[in-house]
Enzyme design. Structure first.
Site, PDB file in Angstrom:
ATOM      1  N   SER A 216       0.847  -1.191   0.000  1.00 34.07           N
ATOM      2  CA  SER A 216       0.000   0.000   0.000  1.00 34.07           C
ATOM      3  C   SER A 216       0.883   1.241   0.000  1.00 34.07           C
ATOM      4  CB  SER A 216      -0.922  -0.031   1.222  1.00 34.07           C
ATOM      5  OG  SER A 216      -1.879   0.996   1.170  1.00 34.07           O
ATOM      6  N   ASN A 217       0.332   2.390   0.334  1.00 38.46           N
ATOM      7  CA  ASN A 217       1.125   3.618   0.419  1.00 38.46           C
ATOM      8  C   ASN A 217       0.588   4.480   1.557  1.00 38.46           C
ATOM      9  OD1 ASN A 217      -0.961   5.519  -0.669  1.00 38.46           O
ATOM     10  ND2 ASN A 217      -0.775   4.158  -2.430  1.00 38.46           N
ATOM     11  N   ALA A 218       1.250   5.607   1.798  1.00 35.29           N
ATOM     12  CA  ALA A 218       0.974   6.403   3.009  1.00 35.29           C
ATOM     13  C   ALA A 218      -0.151   7.412   2.842  1.00 35.29           C
ATOM     14  CB  ALA A 218       2.246   7.117   3.440  1.00 35.29           C
ATOM     15  N   SER A 219      -0.916   7.340   1.748  1.00 35.05           N
ATOM     16  CA  SER A 219      -1.994   8.323   1.558  1.00 35.05           C
ATOM     17  C   SER A 219      -2.994   8.250   2.719  1.00 35.05           C
ATOM     18  CB  SER A 219      -2.716   8.029   0.240  1.00 35.05           C
ATOM     19  OG  SER A 219      -3.914   8.776   0.186  1.00 35.05           O
ATOM     20  N   ALA A 283      -4.424   7.741  -4.244  1.00 35.09           N
ATOM     21  CA  ALA A 283      -3.060   7.304  -4.533  1.00 35.09           C
ATOM     22  C   ALA A 283      -3.155   5.830  -4.934  1.00 35.09           C
ATOM     23  CB  ALA A 283      -2.192   7.487  -3.310  1.00 35.09           C
TER      24      ALA A 283
END
Ligand code: CTP
Length: 421
Positions: A216-219, A283
């Site tokens: 995943s990502n930090a959005s 994101a």
């Protein structure tokens, strides 16, 4: 709390009736005032048993009213207090609204300042009921609610939960932030985006590796949620396609929760096929594990190699369907960059066939992922003639995500107007 453009200099009459939840409405009076509204509080006699008018006066910086019979000697605009306040109001909110006051309003009684104001006011009326579950469920109350709804009165709640009596059920006053959301929804209706359908995507995506791990990502989803709220403030119908986030749904938004890129693609395509505008703030992950293990992966002695495959490009799919249907008429993309901000953003604007791109440098600690503020550059295809006409590119200073959302929506409004021909 920051000001909210929708509320700046708007006149809100806040009617407070006699219920134990009256103390919670102090928070609403304070938040509305801080957001820029002029709040005139009107209490019933019973309400003053729970909260003193002075409390509201301190929070709003304006007189709070109880009696119909103030005299000019008291320095209050009495002769016409009810008419004057009612006519100046952009919105009247009654919170908490007791069963008794709702019964009066349903019948059109005017036996105290609050009910008289409600009868004299031409503005929208929002009621936030709070009472014991038995009183709420009583057919008499329900008939009054139905009658008020028929007349176009808006309702916030009541919520379910534990009552002052110790009973569980429906009848609690909605929380102050929810109440503020309802105020924005009602006050925003008829705004510059009324009749427009805006789809917003927000937050990260997740691609599973096994049943307990994912890529995943930090959005945080904050910029997308701020866009959804700002569009509701302007009267748009909003569909919010959200990746995993803990953020609360803005009141009025239709929220569709998704996890993977595939789910995001399906939801965005379906929602935007008839929409006026798509704001693609999510994101979206570009890669996913090629294989998803059916059971939790066990560790071994050696390094592990995970092969990743490309995911779908949601905006590319939108561009393809737009070529056929002409919808959405306006597509806005977002570019998260760590270098060559404007050049990279311009390339994405072209490649993804966007009308506008909002680029931000995600390496700055006060902007981008997770932050409350953002510093973005807006890049369109060509300057759009209109009130928001700005040079290309437009570098905006550091501002809150809601303020960024307002600037983006100014552009969207101009783009929609230009496409109306
Ligand atoms: N986007 C998308 N589908 C993807 C990846 C991104 O629709 N699979 C959208 C994002 O929602 C955003 C825009 O494309 O509006 C640009 O996203 P960004 O991650 O900055 O660009 P990428 O196209 O992924 O390019 P790169 O990661 O190489 O910078």
């Amino acid at each position: 709390m920051e000001t909210i453009s929708l509320l700046e200099s708007r006149r809100v009459v806040l009617g407070v009736t006699g219920g134990i939840a009256a103390y919670k409405v102090c928070a609403l009076a304070s938040r509305l005032t801080q957001a820029g509204a002029e709040v005139d509080v009107v209490l019933t006699e019973a309400a003053t048993r729970f909260v003193a008018p002075l409390t509201f006066e301190a929070l709003t910086g304006r007189p709070a009213y109880v009696s119909m019979w103030h005299t000019a000697a008291e320095g209050l605009p009495t002769h016409i207090a009810h008419v004057g306040l009612a006519h100046a109001a952009d919105l009247m909110v009654v919170a908490p609204a007791t069963a008794n006051t709702m019964a009066k309003l349903a019948r059109g009684l005017a036996d105290n300042l609050l009910s008289t104001l409600a009868l004299a006011a031409q503005c929208p009326l929002l009621l936030a009921p709070a009472m014991d579950v038995g009183m709420w469920c009583h057919p008499a109350t329900q008939a009054n609610v139905a009658r008020l709804r028929e007349r176009g009165v808006a309702f916030a709640g009541p919520a379910r939960g534990r009552m002052a009596s110790g009973l569980e059920g429906e009848g609690r006053l909605v929380e102050a932030d929810q109440l503020l959301g309802h105020v924005r929804h009602v006050l925003g209706a008829g705004g510059p985006l009324a009749g427009r359908h805006v789809v917003v995507s927000a937050g990260p995506t997740r691609e599973p590796l096994d049943p307990v791990r994912f890529l995943s990502n930090a959005s945080s989803g904050r910029q997308g949620f701020a866009l959804a709220q700002a569009a509701i403030d302007r009267g748009a119908r909003v569909t919010l396609v959200a990746g995993p986030t803990h953020l609360k749904t803005p009141v009025g938004a239709d929220r569709i929760d998704v996890t993977t890129v595939g789910e995001m693609e399906d939801a965005v395509l379906e929602a935007s096929v008839r929409a006026d505008a798509l704001l693609m703030a999510a994101a979206v992950g570009d890669y996913a594990p090629e294989e998803v293990a059916p059971e939790k992966l066990k560790k071994g002695p050696h390094a592990m190699v995970v092969r990743l495959m490309r995911t779908a490009d949601v905006l590319a799919a939108v561009a393809a369907s737009r070529a056929e249907s002409g919808r959405p008429r306006v597509v806005v993309g977002f570019a998260a960059e760590t270098e060559d901000l404007v050049e990279n953003a311009r390339a994405k604007l072209e490649a993804k066939n966007l009308d506008l791109i909002v680029a931000n440098d995600v390496t700055a600690p006060d902007a981008g992922f997770g932050a409350e503020t953002n510093r973005v550059v807006l890049l369109g295809r060509e300057p759009i003639p209109g009130p928001a006409e700005e040079p290309e590119p437009t570098a905006l200073p550091l501002m809150t995500k809601l303020a960024v959302a307002e600037r983006v929506l100014d552009r969207v409004q101009d783009l929609l107007q230009a496409s109306d021909g």
